[in-house]
Write a protein that holds these residues in place. Structure first.
Motif, PDB file in Angstrom:
ATOM      1  N   ASP A  34      43.744  34.741  60.612  1.00 37.16           N
ATOM      2  CA  ASP A  34      44.365  36.020  60.258  1.00 37.16           C
ATOM      3  C   ASP A  34      44.188  36.371  58.782  1.00 37.16           C
ATOM      4  N   ALA A  35      43.670  35.420  58.001  1.00 39.37           N
ATOM      5  CA  ALA A  35      43.692  35.562  56.546  1.00 39.37           C
ATOM      6  C   ALA A  35      42.868  36.730  56.031  1.00 39.37           C
ATOM      7  N   PHE A  36      41.918  37.240  56.840  1.00 40.42           N
ATOM      8  CA  PHE A  36      41.087  38.339  56.371  1.00 40.42           C
ATOM      9  C   PHE A  36      41.549  39.689  56.905  1.00 40.42           C
ATOM     10  N   ASP A  37      42.633  39.674  57.669  1.00 39.36           N
ATOM     11  CA  ASP A  37      43.182  40.929  58.200  1.00 39.36           C
ATOM     12  C   ASP A  37      44.109  41.612  57.202  1.00 39.36           C
ATOM     13  N   HIS A  38      44.461  40.922  56.153  1.00 43.08           N
ATOM     14  CA  HIS A  38      45.334  41.457  55.111  1.00 43.08           C
ATOM     15  C   HIS A  38      44.973  40.759  53.810  1.00 43.08           C
ATOM     16  N   PRO A  39      45.456  41.219  52.677  1.00 45.51           N
ATOM     17  CA  PRO A  39      45.033  40.630  51.404  1.00 45.51           C
ATOM     18  C   PRO A  39      45.478  39.170  51.252  1.00 45.51           C
ATOM     19  N   THR A  40      44.512  38.273  51.154  1.00 47.73           N
ATOM     20  CA  THR A  40      44.769  36.872  50.831  1.00 47.73           C
ATOM     21  C   THR A  40      43.625  36.381  49.942  1.00 47.73           C
ATOM     22  N   ALA A  41      43.805  35.196  49.394  1.00 46.15           N
ATOM     23  CA  ALA A  41      42.779  34.621  48.518  1.00 46.15           C
ATOM     24  C   ALA A  41      41.752  33.800  49.290  1.00 46.15           C
ATOM     25  N   ALA A  42      41.715  33.925  50.618  1.00 50.19           N
ATOM     26  CA  ALA A  42      40.832  33.085  51.432  1.00 50.19           C
ATOM     27  C   ALA A  42      39.370  33.218  51.026  1.00 50.19           C
ATOM     28  N   GLY A  43      38.886  34.446  50.864  1.00 51.45           N
ATOM     29  CA  GLY A  43      37.488  34.645  50.508  1.00 51.45           C
ATOM     30  C   GLY A  43      37.107  34.046  49.168  1.00 51.45           C
ATOM     31  N   PRO A  44      37.811  34.408  48.088  1.00 51.46           N
ATOM     32  CA  PRO A  44      37.459  33.819  46.791  1.00 51.46           C
ATOM     33  C   PRO A  44      37.650  32.303  46.729  1.00 51.46           C
ATOM     34  N   ILE A  45      38.563  31.749  47.525  1.00 52.28           N
ATOM     35  CA  ILE A  45      38.694  30.288  47.550  1.00 52.28           C
ATOM     36  C   ILE A  45      37.413  29.667  48.086  1.00 52.28           C
ATOM     37  N   SER A  46      36.897  30.223  49.178  1.00 54.60           N
ATOM     38  CA  SER A  46      35.636  29.716  49.715  1.00 54.60           C
ATOM     39  C   SER A  46      34.506  29.851  48.704  1.00 54.60           C
ATOM     40  N   ALA A  56      49.837  37.982  46.515  1.00 54.10           N
ATOM     41  CA  ALA A  56      48.665  38.434  47.273  1.00 54.10           C
ATOM     42  C   ALA A  56      48.684  39.939  47.518  1.00 54.10           C
ATOM     43  N   THR A  57      48.527  40.702  46.455  1.00 48.21           N
ATOM     44  CA  THR A  57      48.421  42.153  46.583  1.00 48.21           C
ATOM     45  C   THR A  57      46.959  42.546  46.785  1.00 48.21           C
ATOM     46  N   GLU A  58      46.743  43.761  47.228  1.00 50.86           N
ATOM     47  CA  GLU A  58      45.374  44.263  47.397  1.00 50.86           C
ATOM     48  C   GLU A  58      44.623  44.200  46.074  1.00 50.86           C
ATOM     49  N   ALA A  59      45.295  44.619  44.998  1.00 52.92           N
ATOM     50  CA  ALA A  59      44.647  44.633  43.686  1.00 52.92           C
ATOM     51  C   ALA A  59      44.362  43.225  43.185  1.00 52.92           C
ATOM     52  N   GLY A  60      45.307  42.316  43.368  1.00 50.91           N
ATOM     53  CA  GLY A  60      45.127  40.949  42.892  1.00 50.91           C
ATOM     54  C   GLY A  60      44.036  40.210  43.638  1.00 50.91           C
ATOM     55  N   VAL A  61      43.975  40.415  44.950  1.00 49.38           N
ATOM     56  CA  VAL A  61      42.932  39.765  45.750  1.00 49.38           C
ATOM     57  C   VAL A  61      41.566  40.337  45.401  1.00 49.38           C
ATOM     58  N   ALA A  62      41.491  41.644  45.198  1.00 46.59           N
ATOM     59  CA  ALA A  62      40.218  42.259  44.812  1.00 46.59           C
ATOM     60  C   ALA A  62      39.745  41.725  43.461  1.00 46.59           C
ATOM     61  N   ALA A  63      40.673  41.573  42.519  1.00 48.83           N
ATOM     62  CA  ALA A  63      40.310  41.037  41.200  1.00 48.83           C
ATOM     63  C   ALA A  63      39.795  39.612  41.315  1.00 48.83           C
ATOM     64  N   ALA A  64      40.440  38.810  42.154  1.00 48.65           N
ATOM     65  CA  ALA A  64      39.991  37.433  42.353  1.00 48.65           C
ATOM     66  C   ALA A  64      38.627  37.396  43.028  1.00 48.65           C
ATOM     67  N   THR A  65      38.422  38.279  43.995  1.00 51.99           N
ATOM     68  CA  THR A  65      37.143  38.330  44.702  1.00 51.99           C
ATOM     69  C   THR A  65      36.013  38.722  43.766  1.00 51.99           C
ATOM     70  N   VAL A  66      36.246  39.762  42.968  1.00 46.41           N
ATOM     71  CA  VAL A  66      35.216  40.215  42.033  1.00 46.41           C
ATOM     72  C   VAL A  66      34.984  39.175  40.933  1.00 46.41           C
ATOM     73  N   GLY A  67      36.064  38.606  40.408  1.00 49.38           N
ATOM     74  CA  GLY A  67      35.916  37.587  39.376  1.00 49.38           C
ATOM     75  C   GLY A  67      35.144  36.376  39.873  1.00 49.38           C
ATOM     76  N   THR A  68      35.385  35.980  41.105  1.00 50.85           N
ATOM     77  CA  THR A  68      34.654  34.853  41.679  1.00 50.85           C
ATOM     78  C   THR A  68      33.203  35.232  41.927  1.00 50.85           C
ATOM     79  N   ALA A  69      32.968  36.469  42.346  1.00 48.40           N
ATOM     80  CA  ALA A  69      31.589  36.931  42.531  1.00 48.40           C
ATOM     81  C   ALA A  69      30.816  36.893  41.214  1.00 48.40           C
ATOM     82  N   GLU A  70      31.468  37.282  40.124  1.00 45.47           N
ATOM     83  CA  GLU A  70      30.816  37.220  38.815  1.00 45.47           C
ATOM     84  C   GLU A  70      30.426  35.780  38.472  1.00 45.47           C
ATOM     85  N   ALA A  71      31.329  34.860  38.741  1.00 46.41           N
ATOM     86  CA  ALA A  71      31.021  33.449  38.496  1.00 46.41           C
ATOM     87  C   ALA A  71      29.876  32.985  39.388  1.00 46.41           C
TER      88      ALA A  71
END
Length: 417
Positions: free
Chosen positions: A245-257, A333-348
């Motif tokens: 269910d972790a990808f159905d709503h904002p979570t850090a699952a993607g950037p953790i992977s 785990a807000t939409e904005a916070g998860v997006a920031a983590a996702t983008v920040g991890t993508a940059e790395a």
């Protein structure tokens, strides 16, 4: 180690039956601080590094090394403190993985899916499941991986099916790229029901109908044993089935992977650069036009090493920043916070991919022809970087990063982002 002992060591690419590893007879160490985690990682890396080239060349499975790694307590790093685990920062977890990867990136990759699964338990499992599965991790049990399928339409298309039978479920299908499954104690299987809903089925490695085949043939990451898993009417209690269910709503699952993938690449670059510097200092000859006595005095070589070191430090800095963003997204785990983590991890991920490929390629240019001799097996660094960085294409990272900053569009939520 004797020649006989060397010949008897289990190898990759052997289709002979491989018995499940025995479960730990004593609980793994519990790490108490981020500093302790880093210290233990350095100690293990010093143990793993000396035979990393031999394991790659001969295809020896890192069995003793993986046992030591999981018993050290490092495989429990992201078990939350509320359940008895260390609950360290993801910046620390990324650094631990990079340290191990610099010593042997195959060993680091074997642990990658385990960390992701521990995170998924925290995000999607019931309280009873968390207590059981986190408890097993802290005892030293290792999670493998039966996610991807070789012939499906795309990486997110699953044909493995799960059907409920009373208090149990039955799972059937076939998986590939199953890094960690061979040496695991539990093989989590991604399967879908008739409606297409995804689940993770935590099957014991010795469950009847579950066969792990040691048929990985990639030219890099050779000793990850990332082969196949056959799942033939495998029965598992419903208590071991966790919904995805972790990808159905904002979570850090993607950037953790993704941060763990990036950490492996940073480690490959780190190890390759260290080997480049050592080889230049001790084995390379100076180019005739330099007029220098040693290769390390060549001004162009010096400048090139400086350039690579800067790039590596930049990648490492973004990796640490990504870890802090993941921590923040877990805490809120807000939409904005998860997006920031996702983008920040993508940059790395972009920089770690680039520096891993650049360092492992330029190693031979800077160290010279001698570095190409098979006795040194330095090409393993390039092979490992080229294979591991294929996990998810950075060309899409550029797009999602640019779309986020230019158009305010949050990146998609999935395990590859």
């Amino acid at each position: 180690m004797t020649a006989t002992a060397t010949l008897e060591r289990p190898r990759v690419n052997s289709l002979a039956p491989f018995a499940p590893r025995p479960r730990p007879v004593q609980a793994a160490h519990i790490i108490r601080s981020d500093a302790e985690a880093i210290e233990i990682a350095h100690r293990l890396a010093a143990r793993f590094a000396p035979e990393s080239a031999l394991r790659d060349r001969e295809g020896f499975l890192p069995i003793d090394e993986i046992d030591a790694y999981s018993q050290s307590g490092l495989w429990g790093l992201n078990v939350p403190k509320a359940y008895g685990g260390p609950g360290v920062s993801y910046a620390t977890l990324a650094e631990v993985v990079a340290i191990i990867s610099a010593a042997d990136s195959s060993i680091a990759q074997i642990s990658q899916n385990h960390f992701v699964l521990v995170a998924h338990v925290g995000l999607d499992a019931s309280e009873a499941q968390k207590r059981e599965l986190f408890g097993l991790v802290l005892q030293g049990h290792r999670f493998g991986n039966a996610f991807s399928e070789l012939n499906s339409r795309n990486v997110a298309a699953f044909e493995t099916k799960v059907v409920v039978h009373g208090d149990e479920v039955e799972v059937s299908g076939q998986k590939f790229y199953t890094t960690g499954a061979l040496l695991s104690h539990i093989v989590p299987i991604v399967a879908v029901n008739e409606a297409g809903k995804g689940y993770i089925v935590f099957a014991d490695r010795d469950t009847p109908g579950l066969t792990v085949i040691n048929d990985w043939s990639g030219f890099g990451q050779r000793t990850t044993a990332s082969g196949s898993v056959k799942i033939e009417r495998v029965r598992v209690p419903q208590s071991r089935v966790v919904p995805i269910d972790a990808f159905d709503h904002p979570t850090a699952a993607g950037p953790i992977s993704q941060i763990i993938q990036a950490a492996i690449d940073a480690g490959i670059a780190r190890g390759a650069l260290a080997d480049s510097i050592d080889f230049i200092r001790t084995k390379s000859r100076p180019w005739i036009d330099s007029g220098k006595e040693t290769a390390g005095e060549d001004p162009f070589t010096i400048a090139a090493i400086g350039d690579l070191q800067i790039r590596l430090h930049a990648a490492e800095a973004l990796l640490e920043r990504a870890g802090r963003l993941v921590d923040a997204a877990l805490a809120n785990a807000t939409e904005a916070g998860v997006a920031a983590a996702t983008v920040g991890t993508a940059e790395a991920k972009v920089l770690t991919t680039q520096v891993a490929i650049e360092v492992t390629n330029r190693l031979f240019e800077l160290a010279g022809t001698r570095s190409a001799l098979t006795v040194h097996n330095l090409d393993r660094h390039w092979r490992n970087a080229r294979i591991h960085t294929l996990h998810d294409p950075v060309r899409w990272k550029f797009f999602h990063i640019g779309n986020y900053y230019l158009n305010g569009v949050n990146p998609p939520r999935h395990p590859w982002n």
